[in-house]
Scaffold this active site. Structure first.
Site, PDB file in Angstrom:
ATOM      1  N   ASP A  67       1.224  -1.109  -0.711  1.00 31.26           N
ATOM      2  CA  ASP A  67       0.021  -0.517   0.473  1.00 31.26           C
ATOM      3  C   ASP A  67       0.972   0.773  -0.007  1.00 31.26           C
ATOM      4  O   ASP A  67       1.936   1.320   0.256  1.00 31.26           O
ATOM      5  CB  ASP A  67      -0.924   0.136   1.068  1.00 31.26           C
ATOM      6  CG  ASP A  67      -0.617  -0.603   2.494  1.00 31.26           C
ATOM      7  OD1 ASP A  67       1.232  -0.530   2.884  1.00 31.26           O
ATOM      8  OD2 ASP A  67      -0.655  -0.826   3.568  1.00 31.26           O
ATOM      9  N   ASP A 136      -7.483  -3.092  14.625  1.00 31.20           N
ATOM     10  CA  ASP A 136      -8.609  -3.483  14.374  1.00 31.20           C
ATOM     11  C   ASP A 136      -8.955  -4.903  12.711  1.00 31.20           C
ATOM     12  O   ASP A 136      -9.866  -4.438  12.140  1.00 31.20           O
ATOM     13  CB  ASP A 136      -9.470  -2.965  13.399  1.00 31.20           C
ATOM     14  CG  ASP A 136      -9.250  -2.224  12.048  1.00 31.20           C
ATOM     15  OD1 ASP A 136      -7.773  -2.833  11.963  1.00 31.20           O
ATOM     16  OD2 ASP A 136      -9.311  -1.096  11.676  1.00 31.20           O
ATOM     17  N   HIS A 138      -7.271  -5.599  10.269  1.00 33.25           N
ATOM     18  CA  HIS A 138      -6.864  -4.968   8.922  1.00 33.25           C
ATOM     19  C   HIS A 138      -5.640  -6.037   8.162  1.00 33.25           C
ATOM     20  O   HIS A 138      -4.429  -5.286   9.337  1.00 33.25           O
ATOM     21  CB  HIS A 138      -7.328  -3.621   8.353  1.00 33.25           C
ATOM     22  CG  HIS A 138      -5.939  -2.766   9.026  1.00 33.25           C
ATOM     23  ND1 HIS A 138      -6.452  -1.042   9.696  1.00 33.25           N
ATOM     24  CD2 HIS A 138      -4.851  -2.666   9.178  1.00 33.25           C
ATOM     25  CE1 HIS A 138      -5.145  -0.782  10.096  1.00 33.25           C
ATOM     26  NE2 HIS A 138      -4.333  -1.782   9.203  1.00 33.25           N
ATOM     27  N   GLU A 143      -9.932  -2.273   5.185  1.00 28.80           N
ATOM     28  CA  GLU A 143     -10.222  -2.118   6.925  1.00 28.80           C
ATOM     29  C   GLU A 143     -11.514  -2.572   6.587  1.00 28.80           C
ATOM     30  O   GLU A 143     -11.798  -3.415   5.661  1.00 28.80           O
ATOM     31  CB  GLU A 143     -10.671   0.017   6.386  1.00 28.80           C
ATOM     32  CG  GLU A 143      -9.770   0.613   6.385  1.00 28.80           C
ATOM     33  CD  GLU A 143      -8.813   0.761   8.154  1.00 28.80           C
ATOM     34  OE1 GLU A 143      -9.134   0.097   8.642  1.00 28.80           O
ATOM     35  OE2 GLU A 143      -7.917   1.958   8.324  1.00 28.80           O
TER      36      GLU A 143
END
Ligand code: F6R
Length: 273
Positions: A67, A136, A138, A143
């Site tokens: 990313d 979280d 990811h 997400e």
């Protein structure tokens, strides 16, 4: 999933580096998928050491990063291109043209994302994808709620991620709100995935990933659908696993098997007759 638990972050990172190094030795022209963030830094340091002190050869390796922040130029100290150059690429002998990081300043993002997918295919697909995990759950910047079939595209960062990453930027206001990220589907196409998690802040995400249901609310849980995943953890990240003893037992049985194998190999190599 194969779950390997190490006593501390340093030994877990060295294990991850050795895992990658073994592939580079076995397949010198391999394709590596790489991650950024705090987690892989010690792993990259060990890979750099293996190159500098033991001659590990990266000259034929190709890399694709997961990313990049939208809007950051490669010269920005918080861009993932800059991170990779600083923490790994400039320390090893990989040709710069073999390293691929999405371009946060692409003019046409849709075309850029499609081209990134095509480049991965043209390189023969990713042999080993290194992954970190968000608090979280990811992977890359997929997400909660991301499609488990998603491909490289632009994602809006979750507020939790903006807060987590503010430590690198100085303030939340400076964290870009969007990133180009490989999709969950892109990651699942890799031949093998290596998920590295360090510290107790990742313990709940790891428990959900390894032992929870497969759900788009924890995108790392999609790794349960992949046939070849290795999860390397320190004790902190492993601390919420219910079946911890089983994973430890599997590893010790695995070691016994390897000992038997190498003893057999030695016996077979002995003088004949
Ligand atoms: C980075 C990436 C992210 C990170 C994750 C954990 O390329 O894809 O998914 O792996 O946000 O970040 P750290 O390691 O900083 O806790």
């Amino acid at each position: 999933m194969r779950v390997i638990i190490h006593p501390d972050p340093q030994s877990a990172s060295i294990r991850a580096a050795n895992w990658i190094a073994e592939l580079v030795r076995r397949k010198p022209a391999c394709v590596l998928g790489l991650a950024t963030g705090s987690t892989p830094i010690a792993t990259y340091r060990e890979l750099a050491r293996l190159h500098q002190e033991e001659g590990l050869d990266f000259s034929r390796v190709t890399t694709f990063n997961l990313d990049e922040y939208v809007g950051l130029p490669p010269t920005h100290p918080q861009s993932y291109r800059y991170f990779m150059d600083e923490n790994l690429f400039r320390e090893i002998d990989i040709p710069p043209q073999n390293t691929n990081v999405p371009d946060g300043r692409a003019l046409d993002f849709e075309r850029h994302c499609e081209a990134y997918e095509r480049q991965i295919k043209a390189a023969g697909n990713i042999d080993l994808q290194l992954l970190g995990i968000g608090v979280d759950g990811h992977i890359a910047f997929n997400e909660p709620g991301s499609s488990l079939g998603s491909r490289t595209r632009i994602k809006t960062l979750a507020w939790q991620t903006v807060q987590d990453n503010a430590r690198f930027f100085g303030s939340e206001a400076d964290v870009p709100r969007m990133a180009i990220t490989m999709g969950v589907g892109t990651i699942l196409d890799s031949r093998q995935c290596l998920l590295l998690a360090l510290g107790s802040s990742k313990a709940d995400a790891i428990a959900a990933t390894v032992e929870g249901p497969v759900t788009a609310q924890v995108t790392a849980s999609a790794l349960q659908l992949h046939r070849d995943v290795v999860v390397i953890l320190d004790e902190g990240a492993a601390s919420q696993l219910k079946r911890r003893e089983y994973y430890v037992n599997v590893e010790s049985v695995q070691r016994e098997l390897e000992n038997v194998r190498s003893a057999n190999q030695k016996n077979n190599q002995g003088p004949v007759g």
